[in-house]
Scaffold this active site. Structure first.
Site, PDB file in Angstrom:
ATOM      1  N   GLU A   1      48.455  44.057 -56.592  1.00 52.34           N
ATOM      2  CA  GLU A   1      48.832  45.473 -56.610  1.00 52.34           C
ATOM      3  C   GLU A   1      49.166  45.951 -58.017  1.00 52.34           C
ATOM      4  OE1 GLU A   1      48.844  47.396 -53.532  1.00 52.34           O
ATOM      5  OE2 GLU A   1      47.743  45.558 -53.070  1.00 52.34           O
TER       6      GLU A   1
ATOM      7  N   ARG B   1      29.116  49.571 -77.857  1.00 55.33           N
ATOM      8  CA  ARG B   1      27.964  50.431 -78.162  1.00 55.33           C
ATOM      9  C   ARG B   1      28.201  51.340 -79.363  1.00 55.33           C
ATOM     10  NH1 ARG B   1      24.132  51.441 -74.730  1.00 55.33           N
ATOM     11  NH2 ARG B   1      24.015  53.637 -75.328  1.00 55.33           N
TER      12      ARG B   1
ATOM     13  N   PRO C   1      44.803  51.828 -62.735  1.00 57.53           N
ATOM     14  CA  PRO C   1      44.354  53.108 -62.171  1.00 57.53           C
ATOM     15  C   PRO C   1      45.203  54.282 -62.663  1.00 57.53           C
ATOM     16  CG  PRO C   1      44.869  51.521 -60.412  1.00 57.53           C
ATOM     17  CD  PRO C   1      45.280  50.898 -61.710  1.00 57.53           C
TER      18      PRO C   1
HETATM   19  C1  JFH Z   1      43.711  47.135 -60.311  1.00 57.22           C
HETATM   20  C2  JFH Z   1      45.084  47.688 -57.280  1.00 57.22           C
HETATM   21  C3  JFH Z   1      46.876  49.249 -57.512  1.00 57.22           C
HETATM   22  C4  JFH Z   1      47.954  50.263 -55.509  1.00 57.22           C
HETATM   23  C5  JFH Z   1      46.555  53.658 -55.697  1.00 57.22           C
HETATM   24  C6  JFH Z   1      47.932  53.915 -55.160  1.00 57.22           C
HETATM   25  C7  JFH Z   1      48.532  52.558 -54.990  1.00 57.22           C
HETATM   26  C8  JFH Z   1      45.115  47.832 -55.922  1.00 57.22           C
HETATM   27  C9  JFH Z   1      44.987  45.445 -61.093  1.00 57.22           C
HETATM   28  C10 JFH Z   1      41.529  50.790 -62.723  1.00 57.22           C
HETATM   29  C11 JFH Z   1      40.830  51.881 -62.272  1.00 57.22           C
HETATM   30  C12 JFH Z   1      41.745  49.984 -61.634  1.00 57.22           C
HETATM   31  C13 JFH Z   1      42.513  48.745 -61.593  1.00 57.22           C
HETATM   32  C14 JFH Z   1      42.911  48.119 -62.779  1.00 57.22           C
HETATM   33  C15 JFH Z   1      43.737  46.981 -62.731  1.00 57.22           C
HETATM   34  C16 JFH Z   1      44.144  46.501 -61.483  1.00 57.22           C
HETATM   35  C17 JFH Z   1      44.062  46.769 -57.874  1.00 57.22           C
HETATM   36  C18 JFH Z   1      45.954  48.402 -58.088  1.00 57.22           C
HETATM   37  C19 JFH Z   1      46.945  49.386 -56.131  1.00 57.22           C
HETATM   38  C20 JFH Z   1      46.417  52.193 -55.807  1.00 57.22           C
HETATM   39  C21 JFH Z   1      46.057  48.673 -55.342  1.00 57.22           C
HETATM   40  C22 JFH Z   1      45.041  45.456 -59.720  1.00 57.22           C
HETATM   41  C23 JFH Z   1      42.897  48.245 -60.356  1.00 57.22           C
HETATM   42  N1  JFH Z   1      40.430  52.982 -62.963  1.00 57.22           N
HETATM   43  N2  JFH Z   1      40.655  51.738 -60.987  1.00 57.22           N
HETATM   44  N3  JFH Z   1      41.204  50.585 -60.585  1.00 57.22           N
HETATM   45  N4  JFH Z   1      44.282  46.473 -59.263  1.00 57.22           N
HETATM   46  N5  JFH Z   1      47.777  51.660 -55.865  1.00 57.22           N
END
Ligand code: JFH
Length: 227
Positions: A116, A154, A89
């Site tokens: 996470e 694509r 993310p």
């Molecule tokens: C992914 C996940 C991070 C904790 C916001 C503040 C705290 C859950 C691996 C990409 C996009 C993803 C993504 C990609 C890889 C993974 C879940 C991550 C947190 C969140 C909680 C685990 C998510 N563009 N969206 N999500 N997670 N963070």
């Protein structure tokens, strides 16, 4: 073009690859996509891929060793990839420009995190880039990996049958959103079609489509209009 996807949920990734444009490109030999089960690269009896974060806090983090071992194996069997992408993310936003850059490379590895996230040493010393598919959180890297494969594939010549539907039309070039589209029947449950589209006046149709595209862009994506 070669893709290697590393995940703890291979079935989640394999299903979508077996349908549609990507499946056809694989069948044609334009794409070679392999999915690797991260647990196959663990060395303990219970195939553990996660651990608690140092410093405390909620949730678990993917351990570095299986991810490094998976990439070592991919290197041996498939050669050194042009890019090793971590989906996250907090990565670089995926845009048409990024997809275009990746589509010119011959071999991508995509690492799917879960829980996470992943140990930072993966991001710093194994991945060559981190990519986000948008400003929302999904539960792991599998859906982002599929989005990246699809958007990049694509843009590989021959993957989409009609090249003009990829980037060729005037609106895609102008960076506007799409115009509305209609097909038969001309009347459906009392709902008609804009008469101009049935008129056969090609210049009028082009003008209407552009107006519609601009109006939609102003409404939903004013950031795309250079005014
Ligand atoms: C992914 C996940 C991070 C904790 C916001 C503040 C705290 C859950 C691996 C990409 C996009 C993803 C993504 C990609 C890889 C993974 C879940 C991550 C947190 C969140 C909680 C685990 C998510 N563009 N969206 N999500 N997670 N963070």
């Amino acid at each position: 073009m070669k893709f290697d996807i590393v995940t703890i949920f291979p079935k989640m990734v394999e299903g979508p690859l077996q349908e549609g444009i990507v499946a056809r490109a694989i069948a044609k030999g334009l794409l070679d996509v392999r999915v690797h089960d991260l647990r196959d690269y663990t060395t303990d009896r219970h195939r553990v891929v996660d651990d608690m974060p140092f410093g405390g806090g909620p949730g678990m983090v993917l351990k570095p060793e299986p991810l490094f071992a998976a990439v070592d194996r991919i290197r041996e069997e498939r050669g050194t990839p042009a890019s090793i992408i971590l989906t996250s993310p907090d990565g670089e936003p995926l845009t048409h420009r990024v997809a275009k850059r990746l589509s010119a490379l011959d071999h991508l590895v995509i690492l799917c995190g879960r829980y996470e996230g992943v140990d930072e040493r993966v991001r710093e010393h194994l991945a060559t880039e981190a990519i986000s598919i948008g400003d929302y959180v999904v539960s792991g890297g599998e859906l982002p990996a599929l989005v990246i494969v699809d958007a990049v594939a694509r843009l590989v010549p021959g993957v989409v049958g009609d090249e003009s539907s990829v980037a060729g039309d005037t609106f895609a070039r102008d960076g506007l959103l799409d115009f509305p589209q209609y097909t038969r029947p001309a009347e459906f449950r009392g709902l008609g079609v804009p008469p101009v589209l049935l008129s056969g006046h090609h210049a009028e149709i082009e003008k209407w489509r552009r107006e519609q595209a601009v109006a939609r862009t102003r409404r939903h994506r004013p950031d795309l209009l250079n005014e």
